[in-house]
Design a protein around this motif. Structure first.
Motif, PDB file in Angstrom:
ATOM      1  N   ASP A 109     -66.891 -23.595 -81.897  1.00 26.54           N
ATOM      2  CA  ASP A 109     -65.711 -23.313 -82.933  1.00 26.54           C
ATOM      3  C   ASP A 109     -65.813 -21.644 -82.872  1.00 26.54           C
ATOM      4  OD1 ASP A 109     -65.472 -25.780 -83.394  1.00 26.54           O
ATOM      5  OD2 ASP A 109     -65.961 -25.731 -85.459  1.00 26.54           O
ATOM      6  N   GLU A 110     -67.103 -20.949 -82.860  1.00 22.41           N
ATOM      7  CA  GLU A 110     -66.941 -19.829 -82.712  1.00 22.41           C
ATOM      8  C   GLU A 110     -66.413 -18.898 -81.539  1.00 22.41           C
ATOM      9  OE1 GLU A 110     -70.526 -17.553 -84.125  1.00 22.41           O
ATOM     10  OE2 GLU A 110     -70.530 -16.707 -81.850  1.00 22.41           O
ATOM     11  N   ILE A 111     -66.350 -19.666 -80.445  1.00 22.88           N
ATOM     12  CA  ILE A 111     -65.859 -19.213 -79.223  1.00 22.88           C
ATOM     13  C   ILE A 111     -64.424 -19.514 -79.501  1.00 22.88           C
ATOM     14  CG2 ILE A 111     -65.409 -19.810 -76.619  1.00 22.88           C
ATOM     15  CD1 ILE A 111     -68.512 -20.661 -76.731  1.00 22.88           C
ATOM     16  N   LEU A 112     -63.885 -20.451 -80.026  1.00 22.85           N
ATOM     17  CA  LEU A 112     -62.344 -20.791 -79.929  1.00 22.85           C
ATOM     18  C   LEU A 112     -61.615 -19.424 -80.822  1.00 22.85           C
ATOM     19  CD1 LEU A 112     -62.343 -24.463 -80.149  1.00 22.85           C
ATOM     20  CD2 LEU A 112     -61.333 -23.172 -78.417  1.00 22.85           C
ATOM     21  N   ALA A 113     -62.422 -19.384 -82.129  1.00 24.75           N
ATOM     22  CA  ALA A 113     -62.026 -18.278 -82.870  1.00 24.75           C
ATOM     23  C   ALA A 113     -62.046 -16.993 -82.331  1.00 24.75           C
ATOM     24  CB  ALA A 113     -62.872 -18.237 -84.246  1.00 24.75           C
ATOM     25  N   SER A 114     -62.901 -16.502 -81.647  1.00 29.55           N
ATOM     26  CA  SER A 114     -62.991 -15.264 -81.095  1.00 29.55           C
ATOM     27  C   SER A 114     -61.862 -15.115 -80.044  1.00 29.55           C
ATOM     28  CB  SER A 114     -64.476 -15.123 -80.351  1.00 29.55           C
ATOM     29  OG  SER A 114     -64.786 -15.640 -79.305  1.00 29.55           O
ATOM     30  N   ARG A 115     -61.705 -16.254 -79.279  1.00 33.65           N
ATOM     31  CA  ARG A 115     -60.529 -15.836 -78.110  1.00 33.65           C
ATOM     32  C   ARG A 115     -59.263 -16.001 -78.579  1.00 33.65           C
ATOM     33  NH1 ARG A 115     -64.076 -19.385 -73.660  1.00 33.65           N
ATOM     34  NH2 ARG A 115     -65.312 -17.625 -72.943  1.00 33.65           N
ATOM     35  N   ALA A 116     -59.113 -16.642 -79.741  1.00 33.49           N
ATOM     36  CA  ALA A 116     -57.881 -16.627 -80.672  1.00 33.49           C
ATOM     37  C   ALA A 116     -57.615 -15.055 -81.154  1.00 33.49           C
ATOM     38  CB  ALA A 116     -57.739 -17.608 -81.742  1.00 33.49           C
ATOM     39  N   MET A 117     -58.606 -14.573 -81.696  1.00 33.96           N
ATOM     40  CA  MET A 117     -58.517 -13.116 -81.913  1.00 33.96           C
ATOM     41  C   MET A 117     -58.139 -12.011 -80.931  1.00 33.96           C
ATOM     42  SD  MET A 117     -59.488 -12.987 -85.572  1.00 33.96           S
ATOM     43  CE  MET A 117     -60.214 -13.732 -86.671  1.00 33.96           C
ATOM     44  N   LEU A 118     -58.986 -12.344 -79.781  1.00 36.86           N
ATOM     45  CA  LEU A 118     -58.707 -11.418 -78.551  1.00 36.86           C
ATOM     46  C   LEU A 118     -57.261 -11.757 -78.097  1.00 36.86           C
ATOM     47  CD1 LEU A 118     -60.326  -9.548 -76.690  1.00 36.86           C
ATOM     48  CD2 LEU A 118     -60.906 -11.348 -75.416  1.00 36.86           C
ATOM     49  N   ASN A 119     -56.616 -12.787 -78.007  1.00 36.13           N
ATOM     50  CA  ASN A 119     -55.423 -13.215 -77.592  1.00 36.13           C
ATOM     51  C   ASN A 119     -54.337 -12.555 -78.478  1.00 36.13           C
ATOM     52  OD1 ASN A 119     -56.282 -14.393 -75.111  1.00 36.13           O
ATOM     53  ND2 ASN A 119     -56.281 -16.556 -76.436  1.00 36.13           N
ATOM     54  N   SER A 120     -54.708 -12.408 -79.855  1.00 40.06           N
ATOM     55  CA  SER A 120     -53.875 -11.768 -80.744  1.00 40.06           C
ATOM     56  C   SER A 120     -53.835 -10.355 -80.935  1.00 40.06           C
ATOM     57  CB  SER A 120     -53.816 -12.476 -82.199  1.00 40.06           C
ATOM     58  OG  SER A 120     -55.353 -11.965 -82.809  1.00 40.06           O
ATOM     59  N   SER A 121     -54.594  -9.795 -79.844  1.00 42.19           N
ATOM     60  CA  SER A 121     -54.768  -8.474 -79.658  1.00 42.19           C
ATOM     61  C   SER A 121     -55.151  -7.500 -80.795  1.00 42.19           C
ATOM     62  CB  SER A 121     -53.196  -7.728 -79.119  1.00 42.19           C
ATOM     63  OG  SER A 121     -52.924  -8.454 -77.823  1.00 42.19           O
ATOM     64  N   VAL A 122     -56.339  -8.116 -81.568  1.00 43.53           N
ATOM     65  CA  VAL A 122     -56.900  -7.331 -82.402  1.00 43.53           C
ATOM     66  C   VAL A 122     -57.666  -6.006 -81.889  1.00 43.53           C
ATOM     67  CG1 VAL A 122     -57.364  -9.317 -84.048  1.00 43.53           C
ATOM     68  CG2 VAL A 122     -58.983  -8.519 -82.378  1.00 43.53           C
ATOM     69  N   ASP A 123     -57.764  -5.012 -82.721  1.00 40.57           N
ATOM     70  CA  ASP A 123     -58.235  -3.866 -82.001  1.00 40.57           C
ATOM     71  C   ASP A 123     -59.821  -3.649 -82.145  1.00 40.57           C
ATOM     72  OD1 ASP A 123     -55.627  -2.534 -82.035  1.00 40.57           O
ATOM     73  OD2 ASP A 123     -55.754  -1.692 -83.948  1.00 40.57           O
ATOM     74  N   GLY A 124     -60.309  -4.743 -82.872  1.00 44.14           N
ATOM     75  CA  GLY A 124     -61.707  -4.786 -82.683  1.00 44.14           C
ATOM     76  C   GLY A 124     -62.177  -6.044 -83.577  1.00 44.14           C
TER      77      GLY A 124
END
Length: 344
Positions: A109-124
């Protein structure tokens, strides 16, 4: 007349009011070079016609989204909720938005959440890792794209990022020393998993305090939680108190576990703190309203959220993904009824 279905732009406002787009933009920001009458005129028009700023277009020109990701093991958790509050406060103060998700303490679940964050172009990204996370390769994907990551509370040393942590060792040592000062001599510890760093630090602090004060030590007095739940606290309290060599005090990995211990002790008629002393860790709200009130260790979660967010935004501004700074927040012993044997 403007078409009500069309989104109002700065250009539209300027055309309607007979001023330039740049004047409209500066007036909305109340720039000191713009006359008060113009600022008032523009703001009133914008409010009347439901103008919504296009932050995405502005941020795109700056090559930023001004969004920060934050992932915690559990949202409905007193400590993490205070961290999130601190993070939101600091992010908003500096003009950033916070996108929050949870891992449920599960690596997948952490991997899914982190990749969703990355795909939404968060700055960090701000993250307190799951109990199953060890190396954190999925978090390196942020670093590979030039996006900084700051770990807080639950961390892994395998990932080369800055960390904001609590002095878990000292907090645990202080808690156990307090029990010893109150006259308890047989002290058990219900700990977290061996492969989780903050759990190991708290257990190390417990063991050092026992060693420094030459107290009896029994391997059977250390119990290992997997889920960090109140039911585990209840079950381990039962094991400890029904053993041939029961302790007369218990130090718990969190307040939630301690409340499970408290439930067992009260069911069995133990007088707290006279028969058994009990102390937790985290200073949950429930620890203040339990009967008796629970002694604990304050982790200063709000400050952790502020410090971690401030550090991340600083790294974003400096385009820095190589910072390895560690910020350590000192704990505070909170003494309540469950350990004050001298007043019982």
């Amino acid at each position: 007349m403007m078409n009500d279905k069309k989104k109002l732009t700065l250009k539209d406002i300027g055309r309607e009011l007979g001023i330039s787009v740049s004047t409209v933009s500066r007036a909305l920001k109340a720039h000191p070079d713009i006359a008060e009458e113009t600022i008032k005129l523009v703001k009133e028009y914008a409010e009347t016609h439901n103008y919504v700023p296009n932050f995405l277009a502005v941020n795109f020109r700056k090559n930023k989204t001004f969004n920060i990701g934050l992932i915690v093991p559990e949202l409905v958790h007193h400590f993490f909720s205070t961290v999130i509050s601190g993070a939101i406060s600091e992010a908003n103060r500096q003009g950033y938005n916070l996108l929050v998700s949870q891992s449920n303490d599960i690596l997948k679940d952490e991997i899914l959440a982190s990749r969703a964050m990355l795909n939404s172009s968060v700055d960090g990204l701000l993250i307190s890792i799951s109990n199953e996370t060890v190396e954190g390769d999925h978090l390196r994907e942020f670093l590979n794209e030039g996006k900084p990551v700051v770990q807080f509370d639950k961390i892994t040393d395998y990932l080369p990022t800055p960390k904001v942590i609590v002095d878990d060792f000292d907090g645990a040592y202080s808690a156990v020393k307090h029990l010893i000062d109150e006259g308890y001599t047989r002290i058990a510890h219900i700990r977290g998993r061996e492969d989780v760093k903050n759990s190991s630090e708290r257990c190390a602090g417990y063991l050092k305090a026992i060693q420094d004060h030459n107290l009896e030590s029994d391997p059977d007095w250390v119990k290992v939680c997997r889920k960090i739940s109140d039911q585990e606290g209840y079950d381990f309290a039962k094991e400890l108190m029904e053993s041939k060599n029961p302790p007369n005090a218990i130090f718990c990995i969190t307040d939630l576990v301690a409340l499970g211990v408290l439930r067992y002790l009260k069911e069995k008629g133990y007088h707290i703190p006279k028969d058994v002393g009990l102390i937790g860790f985290s200073n949950w709200m429930l620890s203040r309203v339990s009967t008796p009130q629970l002694s604990t260790v304050e982790q200063h979660g709000f400050q952790m959220g502020v410090d971690a967010t401030n550090l991340l935004i600083e790294m974003i501004g400096n385009h820095d993904v190589e910072n390895l700074k560690t910020v350590e927040i000192k704990t505070e012993l909170v003494i309540r009824e469950s350990t004050t044997l001298s007043k019982a």
